[in-house]
Design a protein around this motif. Structure first.
Motif, PDB file in Angstrom:
ATOM      1  N   PRO A 259      -7.377  -6.328 -16.534  1.00 10.61           N
ATOM      2  CA  PRO A 259      -8.616  -6.986 -16.079  1.00 10.61           C
ATOM      3  C   PRO A 259      -9.788  -6.011 -16.052  1.00 10.61           C
ATOM      4  CG  PRO A 259      -6.778  -7.511 -14.617  1.00 10.61           C
ATOM      5  CD  PRO A 259      -6.270  -6.491 -15.579  1.00 10.61           C
ATOM      6  N   VAL A 260     -10.994  -6.571 -16.218  1.00 10.07           N
ATOM      7  CA  VAL A 260     -12.201  -5.750 -16.290  1.00 10.07           C
ATOM      8  C   VAL A 260     -12.554  -5.125 -14.938  1.00 10.07           C
ATOM      9  CG1 VAL A 260     -14.714  -5.876 -16.577  1.00 10.07           C
ATOM     10  CG2 VAL A 260     -13.201  -7.028 -18.206  1.00 10.07           C
ATOM     11  N   THR A 261     -12.639  -3.781 -14.905  1.00  6.36           N
ATOM     12  CA  THR A 261     -13.222  -3.099 -13.749  1.00  6.36           C
ATOM     13  C   THR A 261     -14.101  -1.974 -14.269  1.00  6.36           C
ATOM     14  OG1 THR A 261     -11.375  -1.559 -13.569  1.00  6.36           O
ATOM     15  CG2 THR A 261     -11.252  -3.515 -12.181  1.00  6.36           C
ATOM     16  N   GLY A 262     -15.067  -1.607 -13.456  1.00  9.10           N
ATOM     17  CA  GLY A 262     -15.967  -0.528 -13.856  1.00  9.10           C
ATOM     18  C   GLY A 262     -16.978  -0.296 -12.749  1.00  9.10           C
ATOM     19  N   SER A 263     -17.845   0.711 -12.938  1.00 11.69           N
ATOM     20  CA  SER A 263     -18.858   0.914 -11.904  1.00 11.69           C
ATOM     21  C   SER A 263     -20.223   1.187 -12.521  1.00 11.69           C
ATOM     22  CB  SER A 263     -18.447   2.039 -10.957  1.00 11.69           C
ATOM     23  OG  SER A 263     -18.389   3.244 -11.661  1.00 11.69           O
ATOM     24  N   VAL A 264     -21.246   0.711 -11.823  1.00  8.37           N
ATOM     25  CA  VAL A 264     -22.621   0.834 -12.298  1.00  8.37           C
ATOM     26  C   VAL A 264     -23.207   2.129 -11.745  1.00  8.37           C
ATOM     27  CG1 VAL A 264     -24.935  -0.169 -12.134  1.00  8.37           C
ATOM     28  CG2 VAL A 264     -22.941  -1.641 -12.494  1.00  8.37           C
ATOM     29  N   PHE A 265     -23.701   3.003 -12.636  1.00 11.99           N
ATOM     30  CA  PHE A 265     -24.186   4.298 -12.156  1.00 11.99           C
ATOM     31  C   PHE A 265     -25.657   4.554 -12.445  1.00 11.99           C
ATOM     32  CE2 PHE A 265     -24.385   6.625 -16.179  1.00 11.99           C
ATOM     33  CZ  PHE A 265     -23.571   5.864 -16.998  1.00 11.99           C
ATOM     34  N   VAL A 282     -13.685   1.196 -16.369  1.00 15.83           N
ATOM     35  CA  VAL A 282     -12.454   1.846 -15.925  1.00 15.83           C
ATOM     36  C   VAL A 282     -11.257   1.201 -16.622  1.00 15.83           C
ATOM     37  CG1 VAL A 282     -10.982   2.363 -13.939  1.00 15.83           C
ATOM     38  CG2 VAL A 282     -13.466   2.482 -13.723  1.00 15.83           C
ATOM     39  N   SER A 283     -11.237  -0.144 -16.645  1.00 10.78           N
ATOM     40  CA  SER A 283     -10.162  -0.825 -17.369  1.00 10.78           C
ATOM     41  C   SER A 283     -10.696  -2.119 -17.967  1.00 10.78           C
ATOM     42  CB  SER A 283      -8.988  -1.119 -16.428  1.00 10.78           C
ATOM     43  OG  SER A 283      -9.398  -2.046 -15.447  1.00 10.78           O
ATOM     44  N   GLY A 284      -9.928  -2.667 -18.907  1.00 16.76           N
ATOM     45  CA  GLY A 284     -10.284  -3.950 -19.485  1.00 16.76           C
ATOM     46  C   GLY A 284     -11.310  -3.861 -20.596  1.00 16.76           C
ATOM     47  N   THR A 285     -11.673  -5.024 -21.127  1.00 15.74           N
ATOM     48  CA  THR A 285     -12.682  -5.127 -22.178  1.00 15.74           C
ATOM     49  C   THR A 285     -13.675  -6.200 -21.769  1.00 15.74           C
ATOM     50  OG1 THR A 285     -11.102  -4.468 -23.865  1.00 15.74           O
ATOM     51  CG2 THR A 285     -13.059  -5.636 -24.632  1.00 15.74           C
ATOM     52  N   LEU A 286     -14.927  -5.813 -21.725  1.00 17.86           N
ATOM     53  CA  LEU A 286     -15.974  -6.735 -21.280  1.00 17.86           C
ATOM     54  C   LEU A 286     -16.725  -7.238 -22.498  1.00 17.86           C
ATOM     55  CD1 LEU A 286     -17.850  -7.850 -19.038  1.00 17.86           C
ATOM     56  CD2 LEU A 286     -18.980  -5.635 -19.018  1.00 17.86           C
ATOM     57  N   ARG A 287     -16.906  -8.564 -22.574  1.00 19.03           N
ATOM     58  CA  ARG A 287     -17.609  -9.126 -23.727  1.00 19.03           C
ATOM     59  C   ARG A 287     -18.892  -9.824 -23.298  1.00 19.03           C
ATOM     60  NH1 ARG A 287     -13.652  -8.630 -27.436  1.00 19.03           N
ATOM     61  NH2 ARG A 287     -11.590  -8.531 -26.466  1.00 19.03           N
ATOM     62  N   TYR A 290     -19.648 -12.994 -20.671  1.00 18.98           N
ATOM     63  CA  TYR A 290     -18.691 -12.906 -19.572  1.00 18.98           C
ATOM     64  C   TYR A 290     -19.408 -13.118 -18.256  1.00 18.98           C
ATOM     65  CZ  TYR A 290     -13.915 -11.023 -20.013  1.00 18.98           C
ATOM     66  OH  TYR A 290     -12.584 -10.845 -20.155  1.00 18.98           O
ATOM     67  N   ARG A 291     -18.777 -13.774 -17.317  1.00 18.57           N
ATOM     68  CA  ARG A 291     -19.324 -13.815 -15.956  1.00 18.57           C
ATOM     69  C   ARG A 291     -18.654 -12.718 -15.146  1.00 18.57           C
ATOM     70  NH1 ARG A 291     -22.680 -17.877 -15.067  1.00 18.57           N
ATOM     71  NH2 ARG A 291     -22.940 -17.255 -12.913  1.00 18.57           N
ATOM     72  N   LEU A 292     -19.466 -11.891 -14.500  1.00 16.48           N
ATOM     73  CA  LEU A 292     -18.928 -10.752 -13.761  1.00 16.48           C
ATOM     74  C   LEU A 292     -19.138 -10.917 -12.278  1.00 16.48           C
ATOM     75  CD1 LEU A 292     -20.008  -7.537 -15.660  1.00 16.48           C
ATOM     76  CD2 LEU A 292     -17.753  -8.563 -15.492  1.00 16.48           C
ATOM     77  N   ARG A 293     -18.183 -10.445 -11.494  1.00 15.16           N
ATOM     78  CA  ARG A 293     -18.371 -10.402 -10.036  1.00 15.16           C
ATOM     79  C   ARG A 293     -18.744  -8.983  -9.644  1.00 15.16           C
ATOM     80  NH1 ARG A 293     -13.404 -11.867  -6.908  1.00 15.16           N
ATOM     81  NH2 ARG A 293     -14.764 -11.194  -5.219  1.00 15.16           N
ATOM     82  N   PHE A 294     -19.686  -8.847  -8.724  1.00 13.29           N
ATOM     83  CA  PHE A 294     -20.065  -7.513  -8.247  1.00 13.29           C
ATOM     84  C   PHE A 294     -20.712  -7.648  -6.884  1.00 13.29           C
ATOM     85  CE2 PHE A 294     -23.289  -9.265 -11.030  1.00 13.29           C
ATOM     86  CZ  PHE A 294     -24.447  -9.170 -10.271  1.00 13.29           C
ATOM     87  N   GLN A 334     -26.747  -3.547  -8.516  1.00 13.61           N
ATOM     88  CA  GLN A 334     -27.324  -2.330  -7.950  1.00 13.61           C
ATOM     89  C   GLN A 334     -26.477  -1.120  -8.313  1.00 13.61           C
ATOM     90  OE1 GLN A 334     -27.516  -2.798  -3.730  1.00 13.61           O
ATOM     91  NE2 GLN A 334     -28.988  -4.470  -3.838  1.00 13.61           N
ATOM     92  N   ILE A 335     -27.093   0.052  -8.250  1.00  8.36           N
ATOM     93  CA  ILE A 335     -26.351   1.289  -8.488  1.00  8.36           C
ATOM     94  C   ILE A 335     -25.234   1.393  -7.456  1.00  8.36           C
ATOM     95  CG2 ILE A 335     -26.484   3.809  -8.335  1.00  8.36           C
ATOM     96  CD1 ILE A 335     -29.192   3.672  -9.606  1.00  8.36           C
ATOM     97  N   GLY A 336     -24.047   1.766  -7.911  1.00  8.80           N
ATOM     98  CA  GLY A 336     -22.916   1.915  -6.996  1.00  8.80           C
ATOM     99  C   GLY A 336     -22.042   0.675  -6.943  1.00  8.80           C
ATOM    100  N   ASP A 337     -22.509  -0.451  -7.501  1.00  6.00           N
ATOM    101  CA  ASP A 337     -21.693  -1.667  -7.495  1.00  6.00           C
ATOM    102  C   ASP A 337     -20.465  -1.477  -8.364  1.00  6.00           C
ATOM    103  OD1 ASP A 337     -23.250  -3.115  -5.816  1.00  6.00           O
ATOM    104  OD2 ASP A 337     -24.220  -4.337  -7.365  1.00  6.00           O
ATOM    105  N   ARG A 338     -19.352  -1.993  -7.857  1.00  2.98           N
ATOM    106  CA  ARG A 338     -18.164  -2.011  -8.693  1.00  2.98           C
ATOM    107  C   ARG A 338     -18.096  -3.370  -9.354  1.00  2.98           C
ATOM    108  NH1 ARG A 338     -13.240   0.550  -5.395  1.00  2.98           N
ATOM    109  NH2 ARG A 338     -13.969  -0.868  -3.787  1.00  2.98           N
ATOM    110  N   ILE A 339     -17.772  -3.358 -10.629  1.00  2.00           N
ATOM    111  CA  ILE A 339     -17.734  -4.592 -11.400  1.00  2.00           C
ATOM    112  C   ILE A 339     -16.302  -5.113 -11.414  1.00  2.00           C
ATOM    113  CG2 ILE A 339     -17.969  -5.506 -13.745  1.00  2.00           C
ATOM    114  CD1 ILE A 339     -20.644  -4.898 -12.497  1.00  2.00           C
ATOM    115  N   GLY A 340     -16.190  -6.438 -11.343  1.00  2.00           N
ATOM    116  CA  GLY A 340     -14.872  -7.040 -11.468  1.00  2.00           C
ATOM    117  C   GLY A 340     -14.106  -7.060 -10.162  1.00  2.00           C
ATOM    118  N   GLN A 341     -14.644  -6.435  -9.145  1.00  2.87           N
ATOM    119  CA  GLN A 341     -14.007  -6.507  -7.838  1.00  2.87           C
ATOM    120  C   GLN A 341     -15.122  -6.448  -6.811  1.00  2.87           C
ATOM    121  OE1 GLN A 341     -12.807  -2.737  -9.494  1.00  2.87           O
ATOM    122  NE2 GLN A 341     -11.978  -2.325  -7.483  1.00  2.87           N
ATOM    123  N   ALA A 342     -14.853  -7.018  -5.645  1.00  2.00           N
ATOM    124  CA  ALA A 342     -15.908  -7.068  -4.640  1.00  2.00           C
ATOM    125  C   ALA A 342     -16.155  -5.694  -4.054  1.00  2.00           C
ATOM    126  CB  ALA A 342     -15.522  -8.044  -3.545  1.00  2.00           C
TER     127      ALA A 342
END
Ligand SMILES: Nc1nc2c(ncn2[C@@H]2O[C@H](COP(=O)(O)OP(=O)(O)OP(=O)(O)O)[C@@H](O)[C@H]2O)c(=O)[nH]1
Ligand SMILES: [Mg+2]
Length: 666
Positions: A259-265, A282-287, A290-294, A334-342
């Motif tokens: 699953p897609v995870t990553g972080s906004v820097f 960090v993991s997964g493939t984002l296209r 896609y709808r992302l949670r953050f 925002q900066i510091g948000d993690r993508i794909g997880q709350a």
């Protein structure tokens, strides 16, 4: 196509040559035809008008180049301490780093601060001793200073010759160099028992390739630091450094099928004002699409993606684990948000927070509203700027690291937004720490408040530097899952309410080093009699959001707070004969001084004094020491203010006055 990916940071004290080295690497990799120059304002990574004018890096910038089968994303960072926030944000996305040290200036204050941080994060790092072509270059002195002042185990990877001339060059050591082999064996055997055993058995018995592999393994664990030499201007030593980057630094890991995870820097604005977020996957493939949670509970669609390919960002349909991508479409991110997880990354800050603040004033009153918008955009790219709006005076106050940052903000407002501003006097930012324990509770349907919730909170002191932590002290089954979906996201939301409230404590300063525990929690789902003043049939998130500040500040009032000021740890190197004068000035400035270390004619003084006094010391030092004194200053934590307690007017809805607060937020 399985190519390795490496996200590499270049870090150093200001002017050590990071941006010039970046150009050289791009040139050597064949990405650009000519290496640009910082002095002519023609480099790839110093692309802002202001960076080109001033010849310094202000923002971290990403570029990329290949080394064989390794795709390197390179992040060039600023070295000036006023822009340390830019370095901090990229640290979490790096797989490795190159720390640049000038062969002339050697180990400098910021070199130590950065290296200490890289070590704390266990980030694999190569050292590059730059500027061997400059008169005064002395690699022997630098090699001696690195273990001493940076406390590292190093392996010099070759030697430099014709130092201080345009012909300066670097010759990498090889298997044939007995001295190099012996040093490599010693460093490796000390940390690897099987190699030690093989070595004891037969001194020649450890194959050279095995030693190099083990060197890479130790570098990857940040236990050993290989050192390269060269010149970013002439190109000497660049080939061997690139070889070292590919051989000795570990590639990014991560599974593209998970699953897609990553972080906004990093956040920037495009040419038409659109928001662009930089993500490290960090993991997964984002296209695209896609709808992302953050964030805590946000969701948005990615409209476009770009990745870095041979220097610049190119549009692509997807970005995968290990890569850095630019994303369009996430307007709230925002900066510091993690993508794909709350939740936000919540990582602790690596560097001290800004300790200064100043009010920004538009020169023309008509620009006021536009100024607010502009400052909002600047702050979204630099969260540590931390704006405070005073609704009464219509003024905005921003936190700052120093005068250079202030000038840059002023110039940015003029160039990018066409707004002329001035700053009021720069003042110190204090913090408040809880003096003891305190607790408070407001119950559902009580007459003291109109919110449909029960909130009970306890506050207590926490270790210095721990910030604000929030913990659920109630049964997770007691939290309103129907609003927040999980107990985890309720905790995230409460953490946010608590942090927001603690922007201003009892004296108006940010509360720090405080542990908050939720001791009571209840809500109403419309299953019984309801109090008249409650407008909603059942509890909503707003009830918790609005009630929390009231309870929290009540608890804090019970605990009491201690106002603390930022301190500086200062090392002074002065002629021993002039110590008396320096000591008496230090006493006047309220400094505590450790026993001086007398080394013949020179003495070293370690002292801690209020950060606000450092510039006075800096001004007086040349006069006190006939220009021979050297001052090195770093953040020294916070200490309780002696004498009058400074306070700052509140800008929030003042939960310290419940009646006024309720009237305002209802
Ligand atoms: N002689 C010589 N000069 C160098 C070398 N590398 C950089 N310089 C010069 O040093 C100055 C600073 O170089 P930059 O590349 O801007 O340094 P930086 O580390 O990126 O600086 P900041 O980003 O502002 O911290 C410039 O004038 C460069 O031309 C080198 O290897 N030899
Ligand atoms: Mg630079």
């Amino acid at each position: 196509m399985s190519r390795r990916m490496l996200n590499l940071g270049i870090l150093a004290h200001v002017d050590a040559g990071k941006t010039t080295l970046t150009e050289r690497l791009l040139y050597a990799a064949g990405v650009i035809d000519q290496p640009g120059s910082v002095d002519a304002g023609t480099t790839q990574t110093d692309s802002l008008a202001l960076e080109r004018q001033r010849g310094i890096t202000i923002k971290s910038a990403v570029t990329s180049f290949p080394i064989g089968d390794v795709r390197v994303n390179l992040i060039d960072t600023p070295g000036h301490p006023d822009f340390i926030a830019e370095v901090e944000r990229v640290l979490s996305v790096l797989d490795g780093a190159v720390l640049v040290i000038s062969a002339v200036e050697g180990v400098q204050p910021q070199t130590r601060i950065l290296m200490r941080t890289l070590q704390r994060l266990r980030l694999p790092t190569l050292l590059f001793v730059n500027k061997i072509d400059r008169p005064g270059a002395d690699t022997g002195r630098v090699l001696q200073a690195i273990p001493e002042r940076l406390d590292l185990t190093i392996v010099p990877m070759g030697s430099a010759r014709s130092l201080g001339t345009r012909d300066a060059s670097f010759r990498p050591s090889s298997a044939a160099d007995a001295g190099f082999r012996a040093q490599l064996t010693e460093v490796v055997a000390e940390r690897n028992d099987s190699i030690l055993a093989a070595y004891i058995e037969d001194e020649e018995g450890v194959p050279y390739e095995r030693l190099r592999e083990e060197l890479a393994a130790l570098t990857a664990r940040a236990l050993v630091h290989p050192v390269f030499f060269g010149s970013a201007v002439t190109g000497a030593g660049i080939g061997p450094l690139m070889g070292g980057i590919a051989e000795l630094l570990p590639a990014a890991s991560g599974d593209a099928d998970r699953p897609v995870t990553g972080s906004v820097f990093k956040i920037e604005r495009g040419s038409s004002g659109e928001k662009i977020a930089y993500i490290r996957m960090v993991s997964g493939t984002l296209r695209t699409r896609y709808r992302l949670r953050f964030g805590v509970d946000l969701e948005d669609k990615v409209t476009s993606i770009a990745v870095f390919e041979r220097g610049s960002a190119v549009r692509r349909d997807s970005v995968s684990a290990g890569e850095i991508g630019k994303l369009w479409g996430l307007d709230e991110v925002q900066i510091g948000d993690r993508i794909g997880q709350a939740g936000t990354s919540g990582t602790r800050h690596q560097f001290p927070p800004p300790t200064l603040e100043s009010v920004v004033v538009a020169r023309h009153p008509a620009d006021r509203a536009r100024l607010r918008v502009a400052l909002g955009q600047i702050a979204e790219q630099d969260p540590l700027i931390n704006l405070r709006q005073d609704d009464n005076s219509q003024e905005t106050c921003m936190s700052l690291y120093g005068e250079v940052q202030k000038e840059v903000i002023q110039a940015t407002l003029a160039h990018d937004f066409g707004i002329e501003v001035t700053f009021r006097e720069t003042t110190t930012i204090y913090i408040e720490r809880p003096a003891g324990r305190g607790s408070a509770v407001e119950f559902l349907q009580a007459d003291t408040h109109p919110f449909s919730a029960t909130v009970g909170l306890r506050v207590e002191p926490a270790p210095a530097g721990s910030g604000i932590t929030f913990r659920l002290g109630v049964d997770p089954r007691d939290v309103p899952i129907y609003i927040y979906k999980t107990a985890g996201s309720f905790t995230d939301a409460m953490t946010q309410y608590v942090r927001r409230t603690f922007q201003e404590g009892l004296y108006g300063w940010q509360v720090a080093d405080c542990a908050v525990t939720m001791t009571e929690c209840d809500y109403y789902i419309g299953d019984g009699p309801k109090k008249q003043v409650l407008s909603t049939p059942r509890t909503t998130a707003a009830d918790f959001r609005k009630l929390t500040p009231l309870v929290l500040l009540h608890a804090l009032k019970q605990a009491g707070t201690v106002v603390c000021e930022p301190m500086a740890r200062v090392t002074l190197e002065i002629p021993t004969a002039m110590m008396g004068g320096v000591l008496s000035v230090l006493a006047q400035l309220g400094a505590t001084v450790e026993t001086p270390l007398v080394r013949g004619e020179l003495s070293v003084l370690q002292t801690v004094l209020p950060a606000a006094q450092v510039h006075i010391l800096q001004q007086q030092l040349p006069g006190l020491t006939s220009g021979e004194g050297v001052l090195e200053s770093s953040f020294g934590g916070y200490q309780p203010v002696r004498g009058t307690i400074p306070s700052r007017p509140r800008t929030d809805n003042n939960p310290l006055d419940p009646k006024e607060y309720i009237r305002k937020v209802l």
